[in-house]
Enzyme design. Structure first.
Site, PDB file in Angstrom:
ATOM      1  N   HIS A  21     -40.773  -3.575  14.587  1.00 24.66           N
ATOM      2  CA  HIS A  21     -41.802  -3.235  13.592  1.00 24.66           C
ATOM      3  C   HIS A  21     -41.539  -4.091  12.355  1.00 24.66           C
ATOM      4  O   HIS A  21     -40.396  -4.405  12.030  1.00 24.66           O
ATOM      5  CB  HIS A  21     -41.763  -1.741  13.262  1.00 24.66           C
ATOM      6  CG  HIS A  21     -42.392  -0.919  14.345  1.00 24.66           C
ATOM      7  ND1 HIS A  21     -43.643  -0.374  14.243  1.00 24.66           N
ATOM      8  CD2 HIS A  21     -41.948  -0.587  15.584  1.00 24.66           C
ATOM      9  CE1 HIS A  21     -43.946   0.265  15.358  1.00 24.66           C
ATOM     10  NE2 HIS A  21     -42.932   0.161  16.198  1.00 24.66           N
ATOM     11  N   ASP A  56     -48.995   2.086  20.677  1.00 21.31           N
ATOM     12  CA  ASP A  56     -48.224   2.257  19.434  1.00 21.31           C
ATOM     13  C   ASP A  56     -49.171   2.195  18.231  1.00 21.31           C
ATOM     14  O   ASP A  56     -48.987   2.903  17.231  1.00 21.31           O
ATOM     15  CB  ASP A  56     -47.177   1.135  19.332  1.00 21.31           C
ATOM     16  CG  ASP A  56     -45.976   1.513  18.491  1.00 21.31           C
ATOM     17  OD1 ASP A  56     -46.131   2.283  17.539  1.00 21.31           O
ATOM     18  OD2 ASP A  56     -44.869   1.005  18.767  1.00 21.31           O
ATOM     19  N   CYS A  73     -44.589   5.074  14.678  1.00 22.96           N
ATOM     20  CA  CYS A  73     -44.351   6.383  15.288  1.00 22.96           C
ATOM     21  C   CYS A  73     -44.644   7.477  14.275  1.00 22.96           C
ATOM     22  O   CYS A  73     -44.024   7.515  13.207  1.00 22.96           O
ATOM     23  CB  CYS A  73     -42.898   6.475  15.751  1.00 22.96           C
ATOM     24  SG  CYS A  73     -42.467   8.113  16.363  1.00 22.96           S
ATOM     25  N   ASN A  95     -46.239  -2.623  14.010  1.00 19.83           N
ATOM     26  CA  ASN A  95     -45.438  -3.517  14.850  1.00 19.83           C
ATOM     27  C   ASN A  95     -45.557  -4.952  14.341  1.00 19.83           C
ATOM     28  O   ASN A  95     -46.471  -5.271  13.600  1.00 19.83           O
ATOM     29  CB  ASN A  95     -45.998  -3.526  16.295  1.00 19.83           C
ATOM     30  CG  ASN A  95     -45.808  -2.218  17.000  1.00 19.83           C
ATOM     31  OD1 ASN A  95     -46.548  -1.273  16.780  1.00 19.83           O
ATOM     32  ND2 ASN A  95     -44.815  -2.166  17.859  1.00 19.83           N
TER      33      ASN A  95
HETATM   34  N1  COA Z   1     -49.044  15.582  29.050  1.00 21.14           N
HETATM   35  C1  COA Z   1     -49.902  16.554  28.677  1.00 21.14           C
HETATM   36  N2  COA Z   1     -49.506  17.709  28.128  1.00 21.14           N
HETATM   37  C2  COA Z   1     -48.206  17.907  27.991  1.00 21.14           C
HETATM   38  C3  COA Z   1     -47.261  16.942  28.364  1.00 21.14           C
HETATM   39  C4  COA Z   1     -47.721  15.728  28.915  1.00 21.14           C
HETATM   40  N3  COA Z   1     -46.902  14.756  29.268  1.00 21.14           N
HETATM   41  N4  COA Z   1     -46.035  17.418  28.094  1.00 21.14           N
HETATM   42  C5  COA Z   1     -46.195  18.647  27.564  1.00 21.14           C
HETATM   43  N5  COA Z   1     -47.507  18.928  27.498  1.00 21.14           N
HETATM   44  C6  COA Z   1     -48.127  20.133  26.956  1.00 21.14           C
HETATM   45  C7  COA Z   1     -47.653  21.374  27.619  1.00 21.14           C
HETATM   46  O1  COA Z   1     -48.460  21.665  28.733  1.00 21.14           O
HETATM   47  C8  COA Z   1     -47.826  22.391  26.515  1.00 21.14           C
HETATM   48  O2  COA Z   1     -49.186  22.748  26.402  1.00 21.14           O
HETATM   49  P1  COA Z   1     -49.625  24.234  26.009  1.00 21.14           P
HETATM   50  O3  COA Z   1     -49.090  24.450  24.619  1.00 21.14           O
HETATM   51  O4  COA Z   1     -51.105  24.164  26.057  1.00 21.14           O
HETATM   52  O5  COA Z   1     -48.989  25.102  27.018  1.00 21.14           O
HETATM   53  C9  COA Z   1     -47.472  21.602  25.283  1.00 21.14           C
HETATM   54  O6  COA Z   1     -47.717  20.232  25.604  1.00 21.14           O
HETATM   55  C10 COA Z   1     -46.026  21.746  24.867  1.00 21.14           C
HETATM   56  O7  COA Z   1     -45.212  21.520  25.981  1.00 21.14           O
HETATM   57  P2  COA Z   1     -43.626  21.602  25.952  1.00 21.14           P
HETATM   58  O8  COA Z   1     -43.104  21.276  27.313  1.00 21.14           O
HETATM   59  O9  COA Z   1     -43.199  22.881  25.311  1.00 21.14           O
HETATM   60  O10 COA Z   1     -43.275  20.369  25.094  1.00 21.14           O
HETATM   61  P3  COA Z   1     -42.901  20.286  23.573  1.00 21.14           P
HETATM   62  O11 COA Z   1     -43.818  21.051  22.683  1.00 21.14           O
HETATM   63  O12 COA Z   1     -41.449  20.490  23.471  1.00 21.14           O
HETATM   64  O13 COA Z   1     -43.244  18.717  23.357  1.00 21.14           O
HETATM   65  C11 COA Z   1     -43.338  16.489  24.196  1.00 21.14           C
HETATM   66  C12 COA Z   1     -42.497  17.714  23.978  1.00 21.14           C
HETATM   67  C13 COA Z   1     -42.399  15.319  24.387  1.00 21.14           C
HETATM   68  C14 COA Z   1     -44.176  16.663  25.442  1.00 21.14           C
HETATM   69  C15 COA Z   1     -44.276  16.280  23.000  1.00 21.14           C
HETATM   70  O14 COA Z   1     -43.560  16.422  21.814  1.00 21.14           O
HETATM   71  C16 COA Z   1     -44.930  14.916  23.038  1.00 21.14           C
HETATM   72  O15 COA Z   1     -45.768  14.627  23.887  1.00 21.14           O
HETATM   73  N6  COA Z   1     -44.591  14.076  22.081  1.00 21.14           N
HETATM   74  C17 COA Z   1     -45.174  12.762  21.962  1.00 21.14           C
HETATM   75  C18 COA Z   1     -44.199  11.891  21.266  1.00 21.14           C
HETATM   76  C19 COA Z   1     -44.780  10.532  21.045  1.00 21.14           C
HETATM   77  O16 COA Z   1     -45.673  10.062  21.721  1.00 21.14           O
HETATM   78  N7  COA Z   1     -44.247   9.863  20.027  1.00 21.14           N
HETATM   79  C20 COA Z   1     -44.669   8.559  19.644  1.00 21.14           C
HETATM   80  C21 COA Z   1     -44.264   7.507  20.594  1.00 21.14           C
HETATM   81  S1  COA Z   1     -42.539   7.236  20.765  1.00 21.14           S
HETATM   82 ZN    ZN Z   2     -42.986   1.207  18.073  1.00 21.26          ZN
END
Ligand code: COA
Ligand code: ZN
Length: 316
Positions: free
Chosen positions: A216, A22, A247, A256
Site C-alpha cells: 500500500h 481491495d 483494509c 494500494n
Molecule cells: N460468506 C458469507 N457469510 C459468512 C461468511 C462467508 N464467508 N462467513 C461468515 N458469514 C456469516 C455467517 O453466516 C453469519 O451470518 P449470520 O449473522 O446471518 O448468522 C455471520 O457472517 C457471522 O459469522 P461468524 O462465523 O460468527 O463470523 P464472524 O462474525 O466471527 O466473522 C469473518 C468472521 C471472517 C467471516 C468476518 O469477519 C469477515 O467476513 N470479515 C471480512 C474481513 C475482510 O474482508 N477484511 C478485509 C480484507 S483482508
Molecule cells: Zn491490501
C-alpha cells in the site's frame, strides 16, 4: 548515468490487479454489480496476469462485495488470466469454488491484533481455519494462495519480527502445500531494505513457491518497495487501478500501489509487464464516477510521460 544501469532487460514482471477487491471493499458506495462486471471485463483485456475479482466474506463485514457470486460468475474469462478471490473461511471457499474461482486467496495476519480486528479470531484459530479450507477443497485441485497481512508491520503493534513472518510462510508452504504466498504491507509500513531482506529470505527458502508482494502506498514508498523487491528476486506484485484500496479493519489504511503508475514506471525501466497502459488507463478513468470521488492515481491526472500538451497559443 548510462541507460544500461536501468535496463530491466525485458525481465517478466507479473502485475495482479486487486482494485475490484481491495479497492471496492474500502468504498462507502455500493458499485452496481453490472458496473463491477464491466470493470473486471475491461481489466481482463489489459494484459494483467491475475485479477482478484471479489471477496467471499461475510456481507455484514464487507457489504460492498455482497454480490461476489454474481460478479465472478458473469465476468468474461480471458484465457491466461487467473481469476482469484479472497476467502476467509470454509463457507467462503465453498462459495468461491461454486462460482468457478481459479484460485482461492486465503487470508490471515502476521499480527495478533490485526487478525483479531479483521477476522475476529486468534492467528492460531485462523491457521486451523486455513487447514480446514485446504481439506475442504483438496479434491477440486484449485490453486491456493495465502495472503499474510501486516507482514511488514502492524498499525497497532509496530514491527513484526521477520522470523515470525517466515515461520508463518513455512507453515503455509510446507504444512498446507500452498501454490503461492503474498506478503502484504497492509498499511504502508514497509521500507526498501526490509523488503529486500524478506524477499531474498523467502526466495532462498522456497524458490518454487509463487511469491507476491502487496504494497500500500500509504507513506509514498510503494514504487521504491516494488523496485527493492524486484532487485531481491520478486516478480509478482498486487496493485490497484486508480490507486484505490485499504483494509476497513486496519487503522490508517489507504490505497494500494497504483497499477497504472507501476506499469508506467516498469515499462520505462525496460521490464516486461505485458500491460497495455492505454487500456488500463481507460479502465481507471471509469472509477471516479462509480465511487463518487477522485482517485490517488497520478498518471490518471498527469497522463503518461510523453502525452504532450499543446503549446499555449500566446507563446507561438
Ligand atoms: N460468506 C458469507 N457469510 C459468512 C461468511 C462467508 N464467508 N462467513 C461468515 N458469514 C456469516 C455467517 O453466516 C453469519 O451470518 P449470520 O449473522 O446471518 O448468522 C455471520 O457472517 C457471522 O459469522 P461468524 O462465523 O460468527 O463470523 P464472524 O462474525 O466471527 O466473522 C469473518 C468472521 C471472517 C467471516 C468476518 O469477519 C469477515 O467476513 N470479515 C471480512 C474481513 C475482510 O474482508 N477484511 C478485509 C480484507 S483482508
Ligand atoms: Zn491490501
Amino acid at each position: 548515468m548510462s541507460s544500461q544501469v536501468w535496463q530491466g532487460q525485458n525481465k517478466r514482471i507479473y502485475l495482479q490487479e486487486v482494485g475490484t477487491r481491495d479497492g471496492l471493499q474500502a468504498e462507502k458506495v455500493f458499485v452496481p454489480t453490472e458496473n463491477k462486471i464491466g470493470l473486471v471485463n475491461a481489466l481482463s483485456d489489459t494484459g494483467l496476469a491475475k485479477i482478484e475479482v471479489t471477496a467471499f466474506v461475510s456481507p455484514k463485514a464487507i457489504p460492498a462485495l455482497r454480490d461476489a457470486e454474481q460478479v465472478l460468475r458473469e465476468i468474461k474469462r480471458v484465457p491466461g488470466v487467473v481469476y482469484t478471490a479472497l476467502v476467509p473461511n470454509v463457507r467462503g471457499a465453498e462459495r468461491a469454488v461454486e462460482s468457478r474461482a481459479d484460485e482461492l486467496n486465503l487470508v490471515m495476519s502476521a499480527s495478533e491484533s490485526h487478525n483479531l480486528s479483521n477476522l475476529r479470531m486468534t492467528r492460531q484459530q485462523s491457521f486451523s481455519g486455513l487447514v480446514e479450507v485446504v481439506k475442504a477443497v483438496q479434491t477440486t485441485g484449485i490453486a491456493i494462495n495465502v495472503s499474510l497481512s501486516c507482514a511488514f508491520g502492524c498499525p497497532m503493534e509496530g514491527d513484526v519480527p521477520q522470523a515470525d513472518v517466515l515461520d508463518w510462510c513455512r507453515r503455509y508452504v510446507e504444512e498446507l502445500g500452498t501454490t503461492g504466498v503474498t506478503l502484504c504491507d497492509t498499511t504502508g509500513m514497509a521500507y526498501p531494505p526490509q523488503v529486500a531482506e524478506l524477499t531474498a529470505s523467502f526466495r532462498a527458502r522456497w524458490p518454487e513457491t509463487e511469491l507476491t508482494l502487496h504494497f500500500h502506498n500509504t507513506r509514498g514508498m510503494g514504487l521504491a518497495n516494488v523496485l527493492a523487491a524486484i532487485d531481491a528476486g520478486a516478480d509478482r506484485f498486487d496493485a490497484s487501478f486508480g490507486g484505490i484500496g485499504g483494509c476497513p479493519y486496519a487503522p490508517g489504511a489507504s490505497g494500494n500501489v497504483c497499477t497504472e503508475e507501476i506499469a508506467h514506471a516498469l515499462a520505462l525501466m525496460g521490464y516486461d509487464t505485458q500491460v497495455d497502459l492505454a487500456l488500463l488507463l481507460a479502465a481507471a478513468h471509469q472509477l471516479p464516477a462509480l465511487i463518487g470521488h477522485d482517485v490517488p492515481s497520478q498518471i490518471l491526472k498527469a497522463g503518461r510521460r510523453l502525452d504532450l500538451h499543446p503549446q499555449p497559443a500566446d507563446f507561438s
